[in-house]
Design an enzyme around this catalytic site. Structure first.
Site, short mmCIF file in Angstrom:
data_model
loop_
_atom_site.label_atom_id
_atom_site.label_comp_id
_atom_site.label_asym_id
_atom_site.label_seq_id
_atom_site.Cartn_x
_atom_site.Cartn_y
_atom_site.Cartn_z
N GLU A 1 -49.72 66.77 -27.65
CA GLU A 1 -50.22 65.43 -27.97
C GLU A 1 -49.97 65.07 -29.45
O GLU A 1 -49.59 65.91 -30.26
CB GLU A 1 -51.71 65.33 -27.67
CG GLU A 1 -52.54 66.36 -28.42
CD GLU A 1 -53.90 65.85 -28.83
OE1 GLU A 1 -54.01 64.70 -29.31
OE2 GLU A 1 -54.87 66.63 -28.69
N LYS B 1 -64.45 70.42 -27.88
CA LYS B 1 -64.64 70.43 -29.34
C LYS B 1 -66.11 70.64 -29.70
O LYS B 1 -67.00 70.03 -29.12
CB LYS B 1 -64.11 69.14 -29.96
CG LYS B 1 -62.60 69.24 -30.20
CD LYS B 1 -62.11 68.18 -31.13
CE LYS B 1 -62.05 66.87 -30.42
NZ LYS B 1 -60.76 66.58 -29.80
#
Ligand code: PSU
Ligand code: MN
Length: 304
Positions: free
Chosen positions: A26, A161
């Site tokens: 990405e 995350k």
């Protein structure tokens, strides 16, 4: 038709046509997730690691009115230098950016869409977006999760995350039927640390086992992605308590400044970097390398 919107680099196209392994990467992590020049160095080395492990990398972004699958080094340099000036592009942003010919850095969600359109089934990143802490008030839940429930791409990451609410994110993943695998671990890794206090659904011991699970899922038309969590190497991980203190301080600061929406994740990552004197960035880079390696191995078995 789709050629009007999708630009696949010839090397990537040939590799896919020959049923050889490709790993998607990405670009939000480049423009919004890390500062220059570490972002550029990381993006280039990640590609090299994918190659060294027997697959072809395809870094993805929106360039010049098309979704580009397989950026060249100049394009990576451009995204790295532009930072926040490039639009952070998730699913909802794609039609606007393409129709207006505005460039965009793709998130996990939009990179999955692009990978799927190109026929790439394995994607490596750092950590996925998820349910934010305090989401019962803010409603901030990353579009990455919806994408994982819809789009047939496996995402190799070092977990959800750590700035997020891992428990709530796991509940969401369960509701939407997204398998959460742990590579050689039963404990869900927490991005900067191996420890999280949560468990994955299944511990997997090899890349070939994972590839077999992917094939089974999609052979059965069980739509959606698979989350493959790969713990940061032990010697590179940070201290769990120190990280949580830094994250809590960053979230307090964010609230004070009134930052929300798509700016939240980039702000928190940058703030945590500042509060840890750069240690979090170092760990983030290392875990991405580690994920690229595993993703290449999985892609190799999947292609067989
Ligand atoms: N992994 C990283 N750094 C990042 C990201 C992932 O190590 O910056 C990016 C991905 O693009 C992911 C995004 O999709 O953060 C999540 O943003 P949000 O929470 O706004 O959905
Ligand atoms: Mn969000």
């Amino acid at each position: 038709m789709i050629e009007n919107y999708l630009d696949i680099n010839p090397d990537v196209r040939d590799t896919l046509a020959q049923n050889r392994p490709v790993v998607a990467l990405e670009s939000t992590i480049i423009s919004h997730g890390m500062p220059y020049p570490q972002n550029k160095e990381t993006a280039l080395l990640v590609e090299q690691i994918v190659r060294d492990n027997g697959a072809i990398p395809a870094t993805i972004a929106i360039i010049n009115g098309k979704i580009k699958v397989g950026l060249n080094n100049d394009e990576i340099d451009y995204l790295a230098r532009s930072g926040n000036k490039i639009v952070k592009a998730s699913r909802r942003d794609i039609p606007y950016l393409l129709s207006k010919k505005i460039d965009g850095a793709t998130t996990v969600a939009s990179t999955m869409i692009a990978a799927d359109l190109a026929g790439i089934r394995v994607f490596a990143t750092g950590g996925i977006g998820g349910v934010h802490r305090g989401a019962s008030q803010s409603f901030d839940i990353s579009a990455d999760l919806q994408e994982l429930s819809n789009t047939n791409v496996a995402v190799v990451c070092a977990g959800i995350k750590a700035i997020l609410d891992l428990g709530l994110t796991l509940e969401y993943l369960e509701t939407f039927g997204i398998p959460v695998l742990g590579y050689k671990t039963k404990e869900l890794p927490a991005f900067y640390t191996q420890k999280s206090g949560f468990q994955v659904n299944y511990k997997m011991n090899s890349a070939s086992e994972i590839a077999k699970l992917l094939k089974t899922k999609w052979d059965l038309n069980l739509k959606g992605g698979v989350l493959i969590t790969n713990p940061i190497p032990k010697e590179k991980q940070l201290d769990y308590k120190i990280m949580n203190t830094a994250i809590e301080a960053a979230i307090t600061e964010e609230k004070k400044l009134g930052i929300k929406g798509k700016e939240s994740t980039p702000f928190l990552l940058a703030k945590v970097k500042e509060l840890t004197g750069g240690l979090s960035l170092k760990a983030n880079i290392e875990l991405v390398y580690n994920n690229a390696k595993l993703a290449a191995q999985i892609a190799k078995y999947y292609a067989k």
